[in-house]
Each structure stands twice: as C-alpha cells, then as structure tokens.
Motif scaffolding. Structure first.
Motif, PDB file in Angstrom:
ATOM      1  N   ALA A  32      17.836   8.025  27.939  1.00 37.22           N
ATOM      2  CA  ALA A  32      16.521   8.258  27.362  1.00 37.22           C
ATOM      3  C   ALA A  32      16.541   7.976  25.868  1.00 37.22           C
ATOM      4  O   ALA A  32      17.587   7.827  25.241  1.00 37.22           O
ATOM      5  N   THR A  33      15.346   7.907  25.285  1.00 39.71           N
ATOM      6  CA  THR A  33      15.241   7.599  23.864  1.00 39.71           C
ATOM      7  C   THR A  33      15.893   8.654  22.994  1.00 39.71           C
ATOM      8  O   THR A  33      16.239   8.390  21.851  1.00 39.71           O
ATOM      9  N   ASP A  34      16.082   9.876  23.511  1.00 40.23           N
ATOM     10  CA  ASP A  34      16.753  10.905  22.734  1.00 40.23           C
ATOM     11  C   ASP A  34      18.269  10.821  22.876  1.00 40.23           C
ATOM     12  O   ASP A  34      18.999  11.659  22.354  1.00 40.23           O
ATOM     13  N   GLY A  35      18.751   9.801  23.590  1.00 36.36           N
ATOM     14  CA  GLY A  35      20.188   9.597  23.710  1.00 36.36           C
ATOM     15  C   GLY A  35      20.842  10.318  24.859  1.00 36.36           C
ATOM     16  O   GLY A  35      22.047  10.181  25.058  1.00 36.36           O
ATOM     17  N   ALA A  36      20.102  11.100  25.607  1.00 39.66           N
ATOM     18  CA  ALA A  36      20.696  11.874  26.700  1.00 39.66           C
ATOM     19  C   ALA A  36      20.739  11.039  27.975  1.00 39.66           C
ATOM     20  O   ALA A  36      19.705  10.594  28.457  1.00 39.66           O
ATOM     21  N   PRO A  37      21.936  10.802  28.536  1.00 36.77           N
ATOM     22  CA  PRO A  37      22.004  10.097  29.826  1.00 36.77           C
ATOM     23  C   PRO A  37      21.245  10.866  30.900  1.00 36.77           C
ATOM     24  O   PRO A  37      21.158  12.100  30.861  1.00 36.77           O
ATOM     25  N   ILE A  38      20.708  10.136  31.850  1.00 40.28           N
ATOM     26  CA  ILE A  38      19.904  10.738  32.904  1.00 40.28           C
ATOM     27  C   ILE A  38      20.641  10.597  34.223  1.00 40.28           C
ATOM     28  O   ILE A  38      20.954   9.491  34.656  1.00 40.28           O
ATOM     29  N   TYR A  39      20.928  11.726  34.843  1.00 44.03           N
ATOM     30  CA  TYR A  39      21.600  11.725  36.139  1.00 44.03           C
ATOM     31  C   TYR A  39      20.664  12.301  37.188  1.00 44.03           C
ATOM     32  O   TYR A  39      19.894  13.219  36.909  1.00 44.03           O
ATOM     33  N   GLN A  40      20.773  11.786  38.395  1.00 43.14           N
ATOM     34  CA  GLN A  40      19.915  12.235  39.486  1.00 43.14           C
ATOM     35  C   GLN A  40      20.720  12.935  40.560  1.00 43.14           C
ATOM     36  O   GLN A  40      21.866  12.581  40.819  1.00 43.14           O
ATOM     37  N   ARG A  41      20.082  13.882  41.195  1.00 44.79           N
ATOM     38  CA  ARG A  41      20.708  14.543  42.338  1.00 44.79           C
ATOM     39  C   ARG A  41      20.610  13.632  43.554  1.00 44.79           C
ATOM     40  O   ARG A  41      19.625  12.937  43.755  1.00 44.79           O
ATOM     41  N   PHE A  68      10.591   1.142  42.985  1.00 48.21           N
ATOM     42  CA  PHE A  68      11.946   0.607  43.071  1.00 48.21           C
ATOM     43  C   PHE A  68      12.972   1.729  42.955  1.00 48.21           C
ATOM     44  O   PHE A  68      13.960   1.766  43.700  1.00 48.21           O
ATOM     45  N   LEU A  69      12.756   2.673  42.036  1.00 47.62           N
ATOM     46  CA  LEU A  69      13.680   3.802  41.885  1.00 47.62           C
ATOM     47  C   LEU A  69      13.671   4.674  43.130  1.00 47.62           C
ATOM     48  O   LEU A  69      14.712   5.204  43.545  1.00 47.62           O
ATOM     49  N   ARG A  70      12.520   4.809  43.748  1.00 46.37           N
ATOM     50  CA  ARG A  70      12.427   5.573  45.005  1.00 46.37           C
ATOM     51  C   ARG A  70      13.285   4.907  46.087  1.00 46.37           C
ATOM     52  O   ARG A  70      14.022   5.581  46.812  1.00 46.37           O
ATOM     53  N   PHE A  71      13.204   3.590  46.167  1.00 51.16           N
ATOM     54  CA  PHE A  71      14.001   2.846  47.138  1.00 51.16           C
ATOM     55  C   PHE A  71      15.488   2.920  46.788  1.00 51.16           C
ATOM     56  O   PHE A  71      16.334   3.120  47.666  1.00 51.16           O
ATOM     57  N   ALA A  72      15.808   2.774  45.514  1.00 48.17           N
ATOM     58  CA  ALA A  72      17.208   2.729  45.089  1.00 48.17           C
ATOM     59  C   ALA A  72      17.906   4.067  45.272  1.00 48.17           C
ATOM     60  O   ALA A  72      19.097   4.116  45.620  1.00 48.17           O
ATOM     61  N   THR A  73      17.190   5.170  45.062  1.00 46.92           N
ATOM     62  CA  THR A  73      17.805   6.492  45.164  1.00 46.92           C
ATOM     63  C   THR A  73      17.696   7.095  46.554  1.00 46.92           C
ATOM     64  O   THR A  73      18.356   8.090  46.853  1.00 46.92           O
ATOM     65  N   GLY A  74      16.885   6.518  47.412  1.00 43.46           N
ATOM     66  CA  GLY A  74      16.773   7.013  48.775  1.00 43.46           C
ATOM     67  C   GLY A  74      15.955   8.277  48.906  1.00 43.46           C
ATOM     68  O   GLY A  74      16.170   9.053  49.842  1.00 43.46           O
TER      69      GLY A  74
END
Length: 553
Positions: free
Chosen positions: A40-49, A503-509
């Motif tokens: 993100a623009t604040d530098g924090a990596p974004i991880y998904q469950r 696309f993110l919905r498809f990629a993350t399942g």
C-alpha cells in the motif's frame, strides 16, 4: 505419511476476514515482503487470508491429462459442482462422500488406461528393468509431479511397499497411480509454509509458490521446468516470481504451449466473469462466437498489448462469412470460410459488447430482457449492486410477480408494457438504472442477431435507443457501439477497478471482503497508472508480498 481421502472428510478450511496492517509485524528482512505490487501507499505489505482449495473440475481434468496423458472427461461430471461465476471459490467447497467416490472411480479408471496403453506406460515409467529400483524411480518422479513437491522418504517407502505387494510390476504401477490420484495433496492446493513473524502469517516455500503460479496462469499442475525452478530455490523473492511469470507468458519457460495455455486461461477468466462460458449460444455458430471473443481478448492483452478498454473500442472482429451473415445489420463479410479480422462496416457494433457471447448472457427463458441485460452491465461490468425489489410489491393496487416479465396485451408492444410497469413511478427508481440500458441493446436478440422488430410481434418496431443513468443525468446511446463509447468515456475508472476486483476474486479463490479495499486500491492504481495493461496487472499480483504468503485463522 500419505494423506488419504478419508482424512479429507474431517478437514475444513474457512477463510476469515482481514489483512495485516502494521508493517512492524512483518519479519525484518523477509524478501517476500518486498515487491512492486501488493504494498500500500503507506508502505505496509498486504497479506490475504486463504483456505484449503480443491481443484476445480476444469483444473482437475487438465492436471490429470498433463500428469498421465489420460483425459478423464467421462468421470469429471461425478465430482461436486463448482461455484459461479468463478469455479474456484473455496468458501463454497465442502468435503463430501461424493468427492471421495468420484476421486476413487476416476483414479481407478485413469490407472487402468495407463497400464493398458503401452505408449502411456512408457511415458510415465521410463526405466525398463521392472524391479524395485525402477519402481522407486517411478514413485519419486511421478510423486513429485502429482503432489507438486518431492515425496518424503517414508512416503516413497510406503508406496514402494504397497507396489511390492502386487502380483506384477504393472499392477504395482497402477496401485501407485490410484493412490496418488486420491491423495489430499493431489486434489487440493495444500499450503503450509513456514512461520514469518506474526503467529498467523506463513511464508510459502518454492513448491507452493510454483503451484499458486501454475494454477493461476494456466489452470494446471506446474510443469517440470517450474518444479525444477522451485527445487533450485528460484522462486524465493517477488522479483523471481515476476521473472518466472514473464517467461511463462513469453514462452521461454515451458515453451510456447504453456504460453498458449496462459492466454487461454486469461480468456477463460473473462468468459467466467462476463458469464458467457456457459451461455446458451446457438449451436450452429457457438464455436465461432467463442473464437471471436477469445481472439479479441488475446489480441488486446497479448498480441498488441494495448489498454484493456480496447475490448470495448475495437472497430473490427474475428469472423467468417457464416458468423457475419448470422449477425446481420450490415456487418462486413470478410469473404472467407475461416475466421479473420474484418471491420464492422455500417453496423452499430463495436467491441465485446456486440458479440453474441455477451448478448446471450442476460436474457429471459424465451426472449430478451431489458432488465436483466441492464442489470448485467451494472453488476458485472461496473460492479454496482442493484437493490432487490421490496417484498409484497404492488402496482396499481395489484401484487407484482417480480420473477416474471409482464406480458403485453393484445394491442401492446413490449416497450408499452415496460413504460407502464417497470418504468412507472413506483418502480423507476431502480429500473431506470437497468431497463434504460437494456432498451439500447434491444435491436439484438438473445443470440446477438440484429433485428428491427419484436420477434413475437413484427408490427412492433424497436427503436434501439438506450440511456445510461449517472449522477450528472441521463446519457443517450444507440446499440452496443454507443454503449461501449459511453462506458469508456464516462466510466473508464469504474470499469478498470471492477476488472481489478474481479481478477483478484478469481486469483484468490473467494470474494474480496470489504476490509480488503487496500489490496484493490493498490492493484487498481498499478493497473490504471500503467495504462490498463492486463498482463501488467497479472504480473503485479504474482510479484506482490501477499502472493508468497498465507494468513490463517
């Protein structure tokens, strides 16, 4: 120890909402936490469950074909049904006896075909000594490909012992194939990883990243080149993963066959998202229509690498004389019995919205539906939800059945019915957002064929004029070409963001949750700033911090 299907009946994997927000929680120096996308623009990596995801019917068929050379099409239908619109939503998957039984039947059938076919058998069992050393070699090689990582010594020993109990070498091979095709790690994408800082954050190993990459890019198991890359620790950093994905798309990792399958995967994503993969296309031209749309998707995204919005702006299409004649409305016939690129000519067609694939998606059971077509544009292309009609709805004091389109009276045309019902003061608040769009597509029937009058009432002429309701008011358009121009001119950012989220919905399942908007924001910014190049969006995602990690409950 091998993971049996019976164990699967007690396994459940449920995704939970949330992303890690605090950069201090990220393990210091973790190379997978650094990447051009997913930060993100604040530098924090974004991880998904993420949760345990079963291979879809399409993926399982492709995987078995790649693994064994056998097409299991006869048994694929025995598997549990997949979700819609994307078939890989793991939140809609449940362990079941049906899966156990289907996997057993399929494994037995595939194993029997392999040992009965000398060419297939020689392809899988390359040694010729038919002894224990040969069996161990087969188990090691086949096992790595089947479960997508090297088998442990105990697993190899267990399979070798099982094979050794059989009356002959070929039967032993069949037993190994049957066992591995029912293994949990064959049927599911099992991701463990290693602790990466916070208690619920795990970094995936190279084998797991290879599987994520292959099932995203071409919908099947990693090939030997990708597995070898994982074995060499060549998928450790986001830069490594991006390079591998770029080489796959270019055909330099796995060859042009894999690159072609990646193109087909992108086309299939669009087909699932826009709904035409399972659309009831007219049999005489169904294959031609699919080829037309797939050709446009590949041309824009891969051949010319232009803005994704060119899917809507294309002034020519991939047709032969049969399809051009079928469409009608002055569309140019290319003078060819095989598809080629031809201009739309004097027709009101333009881009993907004029294809029979798209126009066949949102219709009633026997005729077009202005409401469903308009809703499809809002929901699918713009990711805008239309509120459901209130319960116990009445019109003129009479209850309204919202599940059926009102029928015209003997002296009415459909436009008359629409004006007195869905576009009446009591209903227009919602229906103006849908029906006015659908009216602009009415000159194209359920198959995309041009018409000027109602199919059921030839005396009822169709104006073909629609309107797009926006905050600043109504904008008028004519046909798919007019709608395409209007959407690109006024809704380009909305179209791009909707594509990104889907696309993110498809990629993350799974569905993207409300509190994951930072991920959509980040990827959408990359997409928009880069000129809406779809392959750049794909590469940004696979080289993001989250792609190499998993968050669990």
């Amino acid at each position: 120890m091998l993971r049996t299907l019976l164990a699967m009946l007690v396994v459940s994997a449920v995704a939970c909402v949330g992303v890690i927000e605090d950069p201090a929680e990220i393990a210091a120096g973790d190379p997978m936490a650094k990447g051009p996308g997913g930060t993100a623009t604040d530098g924090a990596p974004i991880y998904q469950r993420s949760g345990l995801r079963r291979l879809t019917q399409n993926e399982l068929r492709s995987t078995i074909k790649d693994l064994t050379g056998v097409d299991p099409i006869a048994n694929i239908g025995l598997l549990p049904d997949d979700s819609t619109p994307f078939d890989n939503d793991y939140t809609d998957q449940y362990p079941s006896g049906r899966l156990v039984a289907a996997a057993k039947t399929m494994a037995e059938s595939v194993a029997a075909k392999v040992v009965d076919d000398a060419a297939l058998f020689a392809r899988l069992v390359v040694c010729t000594t038919a002894d224990s050393a040969c069996m161990t070699q087969f188990i090691t090689t086949f096992g790595r490909r089947a479960v997508r990582h090297p088998l442990g010594q105990q697993e190899v020993a267990e399979l070798a012992a099982l094979a050794g109990q059989q009356p002959d070498f070929k039967t032993g091979v069949a037993v190994v194939i049957r066992t591995l095709l029912q293994d949990l790690e064959f049927l599911y994408l099992v991701e463990r990883g290693s602790p990466a800082g916070p208690a619920d954050l795990f970094r995936l190993n190279g084998w797991e990243v290879a599987s994520r990459l292959s099932y995203l890019l071409w919908g099947s198991m990693p090939n030997d080149q990708l597995l070898d890359l994982a074995a060499r620790d060549g998928l450790r950093s986001p830069a490594d993963v991006r390079q591998a994905a770029s080489r796959i798309l270019a055909g330099t990792l796995g060859g042009m066959t894999v690159a072609k399958r990646a193109r087909e995967r992108v086309s299939r994503f669009h087909a699932m998202w826009l709904g035409y993969e399972q659309a009831p296309l007219p049999p005489a031209v169904a294959s031609r229509m699919r080829a037309e749309t797939n050709a446009l998707v590949e041309r824009v995204i891969f051949d010319k690498r232009t803005s994704w919005l060119d899917l809507f702006r294309s002034k020519e299409s991939f047709v032969d004389d049969t399809l051009a004649t079928f469409y009608g409305d002055g569309m140019t016939r290319p003078g060819s019995a095989t598809p080629t690129w031809a201009p739309y000519g004097a027709s009101k067609r333009q881009g993907i919205l004029s294809h029979g694939t798209f126009l066949s998606v949102a219709n009633g059971p026997a005729e077009t539906s202005v409401t469903l077509r308009g809703k499809n544009v809002r929901n699918t292309l713009l990711c805008q939800e239309i509120a459901a009609p209130p319960p116990n709805l009445t019109l003129g004091g009479q209850p309204v059945d919202t599940t059926r389109s009102p029928e015209p009276g003997p002296n009415e045309c459909r436009i008359d019915v629409i004006k007195r019902t869905t576009l009446s003061p009591g209903c227009a608040g919602c229906h103006n957002q849908m029906d006015l769009i659908g009216l602009g597509l009415e000159r194209y029937d359920m198959t995309g064929k041009y018409r000027t009058t109602d199919d059921k009432k030839p005396t009822c002429r169709i104006a073909g004029e629609g309107q797009l309701q926006m905050e600043e008011g109504l904008k008028t358009f004519q046909g798919p070409a007019g709608l395409s121009e209007l959407l690109v001119a006024t809704q380009a950012k909305t179209l791009g963001r909707c594509l990104t989220s889907q696309f993110l919905r498809f990629a993350t399942g799974r569905e993207i949750r409300d509190d994951e908007s930072r991920l959509v924001d980040t990827m959408d910014k990359t997409f928009q700033d880069g000129g809406l190049l779809f392959d750049d969006l794909l590469l940004a995602y696979v080289s993001s911090a989250g792609f190499g990690h998993r968050l669990v409950e």
